[in-house]
Design a protein around this motif. Structure first.
Motif, PDB file in Angstrom:
ATOM      1  N   ASP A 546      13.146 -31.523  -0.282  1.00 54.18           N
ATOM      2  CA  ASP A 546      13.642 -32.901  -0.284  1.00 54.18           C
ATOM      3  C   ASP A 546      14.706 -33.125   0.775  1.00 54.18           C
ATOM      4  OD1 ASP A 546      11.964 -33.647  -2.302  1.00 54.18           O
ATOM      5  OD2 ASP A 546      13.442 -33.398  -3.913  1.00 54.18           O
ATOM      6  N   GLU A 547      15.197 -32.052   1.405  1.00 59.02           N
ATOM      7  CA  GLU A 547      16.211 -32.186   2.439  1.00 59.02           C
ATOM      8  C   GLU A 547      15.611 -32.499   3.799  1.00 59.02           C
ATOM      9  OE1 GLU A 547      19.448 -32.195   1.651  1.00 59.02           O
ATOM     10  OE2 GLU A 547      18.647 -32.042  -0.380  1.00 59.02           O
ATOM     11  N   ALA A 548      14.279 -32.492   3.912  1.00 63.39           N
ATOM     12  CA  ALA A 548      13.627 -32.743   5.209  1.00 63.39           C
ATOM     13  C   ALA A 548      12.312 -33.467   4.968  1.00 63.39           C
ATOM     14  CB  ALA A 548      13.405 -31.425   5.954  1.00 63.39           C
ATOM     15  N   VAL A 549      12.407 -34.779   4.683  1.00 65.25           N
ATOM     16  CA  VAL A 549      11.196 -35.532   4.329  1.00 65.25           C
ATOM     17  C   VAL A 549      10.750 -36.488   5.422  1.00 65.25           C
ATOM     18  CG1 VAL A 549      11.764 -35.390   1.884  1.00 65.25           C
ATOM     19  CG2 VAL A 549      12.494 -37.392   3.191  1.00 65.25           C
ATOM     20  N   ALA A 550      11.614 -36.774   6.418  1.00 61.96           N
ATOM     21  CA  ALA A 550      11.246 -37.739   7.454  1.00 61.96           C
ATOM     22  C   ALA A 550      12.009 -37.438   8.731  1.00 61.96           C
ATOM     23  CB  ALA A 550      11.555 -39.171   6.995  1.00 61.96           C
ATOM     24  N   LEU A 551      11.438 -37.866   9.875  1.00 61.04           N
ATOM     25  CA  LEU A 551      12.163 -37.791  11.133  1.00 61.04           C
ATOM     26  C   LEU A 551      13.281 -38.837  11.105  1.00 61.04           C
ATOM     27  CD1 LEU A 551       9.195 -37.482  13.656  1.00 61.04           C
ATOM     28  CD2 LEU A 551      10.728 -35.679  12.918  1.00 61.04           C
ATOM     29  N   ARG A 552      14.410 -38.501  11.701  1.00 58.90           N
ATOM     30  CA  ARG A 552      15.560 -39.399  11.613  1.00 58.90           C
ATOM     31  C   ARG A 552      15.364 -40.637  12.500  1.00 58.90           C
ATOM     32  NH1 ARG A 552      19.911 -35.524  14.838  1.00 58.90           N
ATOM     33  NH2 ARG A 552      18.878 -35.581  16.864  1.00 58.90           N
ATOM     34  N   PRO A 553      15.565 -41.841  11.951  1.00 52.03           N
ATOM     35  CA  PRO A 553      15.500 -43.053  12.763  1.00 52.03           C
ATOM     36  C   PRO A 553      16.848 -43.404  13.388  1.00 52.03           C
ATOM     37  CG  PRO A 553      15.697 -43.640  10.472  1.00 52.03           C
ATOM     38  CD  PRO A 553      15.693 -42.135  10.513  1.00 52.03           C
ATOM     39  N   SER A 554      17.895 -42.659  12.996  1.00 50.84           N
ATOM     40  CA  SER A 554      19.248 -42.885  13.491  1.00 50.84           C
ATOM     41  C   SER A 554      20.000 -41.559  13.445  1.00 50.84           C
ATOM     42  CB  SER A 554      19.961 -43.931  12.617  1.00 50.84           C
ATOM     43  OG  SER A 554      21.354 -43.946  12.872  1.00 50.84           O
TER      44      SER A 554
END
Length: 805
Positions: A546-554
């Motif tokens: 759950d600590e890495a679910v998406a690429l950062r948008p910001s």
């Protein structure tokens, strides 16, 4: 892959001496040839371990859980103390005498337990290295046909070394003892000998008793099966059990052990089904149907999806293809007839199912690396040969071998002259041909400088001439190739402008007291919730956590986590910046941008307003202004913004003309509470791609480290101007009018006041304005005239009043 060296030597016509120096040399040469040997493990010999028979078992008079056993070793009898719950009279057991040595190096001596003497010890399988943990002593099965007094050092394969290989994904052929032996054969120019696969067939043909159907030829291009009958389950020979244990597998019974033995030996998985548990005695290879489930051998019921490849009988799935068998068709003590599977499965299909279910087995590990489709029959026959050598089964005539579309033989052309050009050294043609032949490539000379090389089916990654040259080079030895200077001149390169910009930003910001943060480009599920739905996220399909679910948008979420970590560690103040990529989805495609992020929080590094100073919005604004000026920007402004993550009245856009370059402000109190932050946090984010493009169009010498400026010849004049400005008027609008006067050199805002001494709905701004003319000294009348013009414009355009007191 664990390779016992005694087992390895079985396939070499000249054995490698089992000496430490020699084995370490083999490990080094294998590593240099591309098969990395991570470790060499020693398997010590045993001393003083014999087969004994328990003659009597009586309770210990002073210890409830201990038993006194009288054990016969043939010519002598020993009294032994045992606490194992399975100690029974008449059983054959391994016994170590006083002075004996175990594989882990322990020496066993006579001991006393509560006043009773124990002359040695009755051993478990774990103590002899056959498994990690044992529930009790090893009761030797009668089928092993052992005699009292037999020496265990002669029954098992001790005094050995195990090569632990880190096998890469492109070399599935090296996931076998035979495959590693082939490499050693080529490295040492030793003949290779294959294992015996001869079987004796009898009885009714398999085609009369079983059937196979492939409904998905893409998922299973080949499926082969044999039928074993009159199967007698029991323990495997001790040598096979020990080899399996050293290879990292647990012995179970002779049928399962034979399939595991062949998996380690040939690298090709097989699977045994209880023939009587297969509906209609038929195997169907197909995709799973909607809502189908299967209980696998580990006892877990697994829900299947339609992309999963299964082995089914006429009614239900009986195995996950290439991964794990089903519990309803497993071999048990009642099994008398076995249908043995050996197949080739599509590696992508196996990998997807194994990853989705979170199941990794020795079989799936091999199938998902693309196995040899031509190995299926040899694997079947090798299992049969092992079981028949033990007298454990009979084999029905024939093989069910469905191979709808055969893989074509692959051929590559090799020019011997090209070998020298690529490798930079001359390798005799005879040596190159012998290397390829040892690796089981078929070489046929078709001309003066033309070889036709047939690629073996187990080398799926070899395709072109350059691959063949690599095979010759790695076996010949890259260390034998003499070093040479490059034949072409080296030309100094130059860094890209964006890299120069990043380095310049680093120098400026570190000079202002900030530290650089480097974070991963992923954010947590909690960060996604806090950021909200204003971003179109690029989600990870199979996140590790759950600590890495998406690429950062910001860049802000990672920086806020850095601030949080510093706060938890008791740091007084945080001054961080980060240069990195952010990712968003735009019009169905991924868009990445290079950004600069800054985070300020807590106590200032160098307090300027007393004993303690806490960072505020203006500290951040000052850092941003200093950065832009040092980069060469002059015409920029700050205008009101409405970013939901920031405080509604303490944020601003950074603009150049009508383009937004970045945004800065205080973190919204709700977000600060969700991040559990003890301070007010001030954030800035800048689009570096936009900055880079603008810097390339500027005429200023911004890329030089030092910019020169002529010292003014005539003095400046200064005036202070106090203004009452409506709250709704941005300071940038006031500044634009003040800087619009032609001879204004500098506008400095040094006071902002809100309070009871000024009208409600107004704010007081006090400026120091510097006037200069580069051709003459300005008179007071000229300065007063310019001030009057500015006051008139401020009054007429913005409704600004001049503050008199």
């Amino acid at each position: 892959m664990r390779v016992p060296c005694r087992w390895l030597n079985e396939y070499l016509r000249r054995a490698i001496p089992l000496e430490k120096d020699q084995i370490e040399e083999v490990a080094q040469r294998l590593t240099a040839a591309g098969l990395e040997v991570a470790a060499v493990e020693r398997v010590n010999n045993i001393e003083g371990v014999f087969v004994g028979q328990i003659l009597s078992v009586v309770p210990h008079p002073k210890a409830e859980r201990l038993k006194i056993c009288e054990v016969s070793l043939g010519r002598e009898r020993l009294q032994l103390i045992s606490g194992a719950p399975n100690t029974v009279e008449g059983a054959l057991v391994p016994v170590i005498k006083p002075g004996g040595r175990l594989p882990d190096g322990r020496v066993i001596e006579t001991a006393h337990f509560k006043g009773e003497r124990s002359e040695g010890m009755i051993l478990s399988r774990a103590e002899l290295g056959l498994e990690e943990k044992s529930p009790g002593i090893w009761l030797l099965e009668r089928e092993l046909k052992l005699s009292v007094g037999d020496d265990f050092s002669q029954l098992l394969e001790f005094d050995d070394y195990v090569l632990v290989l880190e096998t890469k994904s492109n070399r599935p052929d090296a996931l076998s003892v035979l495959g590693v032996a082939r490499e050693v054969s080529a490295l040492y120019d030793i003949g290779l000998q294959k294992p015996d696969v001869a079987v004796h067939e009898s009885g009714r043909a398999i085609s009369e008793q079983a059937a196979v159907e492939i409904l998905d030829a893409l998922g299973c291009p080949r499926y082969s099966a044999r039928l074993f009958y009159d199967v007698r389950l029991g323990p495997s020979p001790l040598k096979i059990q020990h080899r399996l244990a050293k290879g990292g597998m647990r012995p179970i019974n002779n049928v399962v052990d034979a399939t595991n033995y062949v998996l380690l030996e040939l690298g090709h998985p097989t699977h045994a089904f209880d023939y009587e548990r297969l509906s209609n005695h038929k195997i169907i290879v197909r995709r799973a149907r909607p809502n189908e489930k299967i209980r696998t051998l580990d006892g877990i019921e697994r829900a299947l999806v339609e992309s999963d490849l299964v082995i089914a009988d006429a009614q239900r799935p009986v195995a996950l293809a290439g991964i794990m068998g089903g519990a309803e068709s497993e071999v048990s003590a009642e099994t008398k007839t076995v249908l043995l599977e050996s197949a080739y499965f599509d590696p992508i299909t196996i990998r997807r199912t194994a990853k989705r279910l979170g199941v990794r087995t020795e079989a799936s590990r091999r199938f998902e690396r693309d196995m040899d489709p031509e190995m299926t029959l040899m694997a079947l026959d090798r299992v049969g040969a092992l079981l028949q050598a033990q007298g454990s089964c009979a084999i029905a005539p024939g093989v069910l071998d469905l191979y709808p579309q055969r893989f074509p033989k692959r051929v590559a052309l090799l020019r011997p002259s090209r070998v020298e050009k690529i490798l930079g050294t001359s390798i005799p043609e005879e040596a190159a041909e012998r290397i390829l032949t040892r690796l089981e490539f078929g070489v046929k000379r078709e001309g003066l400088d033309r070889w036709r090389v047939e690629i073996p089916s187990f080398r799926r990654e070899v395709e072109r001439e350059i691959d063949l040259i690599e095979e010759i080079g790695r076996i010949y030895g890259y260390d034998k190739i003499p070093p040479q200077r490059p034949a072409f001149p080296l030309v100094a390169g130059r860094r890209e402008r964006v890299e120069e910009l990043k380095d310049r930003i680093r120098r400026i910001l570190t000079g202002l007291g900030l530290s650089e943060a480097v974070n991963f480009g992923l954010i947590s599920a909690e960060d996604v919730k806090i950021l909200g739905a204003r971003y179109s996220y690029l989600s990870i399909r199979n996140p590790m956590s759950d600590e890495a679910v998406a690429l950062r948008p910001s860049l802000w979420p990672n920086l806020l986590r850095n601030v949080q970590h510093n706060a938890y560690q008791g740091v007084d103040g945080v001054r961080l910046f980060e240069l990195g990529k952010v990712f968003t989805r735009e019009r169905g495609a991924c868009r990445e941008r290079l950004m600069l992020g800054i985070a300020l929080a807590g106590r200032a590094l160098v307090p300027l307003k007393g004993k303690e100073q806490i960072y505020d919005f203006y500290d951040l604004k000052g850092i941003v202004e200093t950065l832009l000026v040092e980069l060469g920007f002059r015409n920029f402004s700050f205008e009101p913004s409405a970013e939901a993550l920031l405080h509604p009245t303490r944020q601003a856009f950074l603009k150049a003309k009508d383009d937004t370059l970045g945004i800065l402000g205080e973190l919204h109190p709700d977000a600060a509470q969700r991040y559990d932050l003890p301070w007010r946090v001030y954030l800035f984010e800048l689009n570096l791609e936009e900055i880079s493009q603008r810097l390339q169009t500027l005429t200023l010498p911004i890329w030089s480290e030092i910019q020169q400026r002529v010292t003014p010849k005539y003095p400046a004049s200064r005036r202070d101007l106090s203004l009452l400005v409506p709250e709704g008027v941005p300071e940038a609008s006031v500044r634009r009018i003040l800087e619009g006067e032609r001879r204004v050199e500098r506008v400095f805002l040094y006071d902002l006041y809100r309070g009871s001494q000024i009208p409600q709905g107004m704010k007081s701004l006090t400026y120091e304005i510097t006037f200069r003319d580069w051709t003459k000294t300005l008179s007071d009348d000229e300065v007063n005239e310019m001030v009057a013009r500015m006051e008139a414009r401020l009054r007429d355009e913005l409704g600004v009043q001049i503050r008199k007191t």
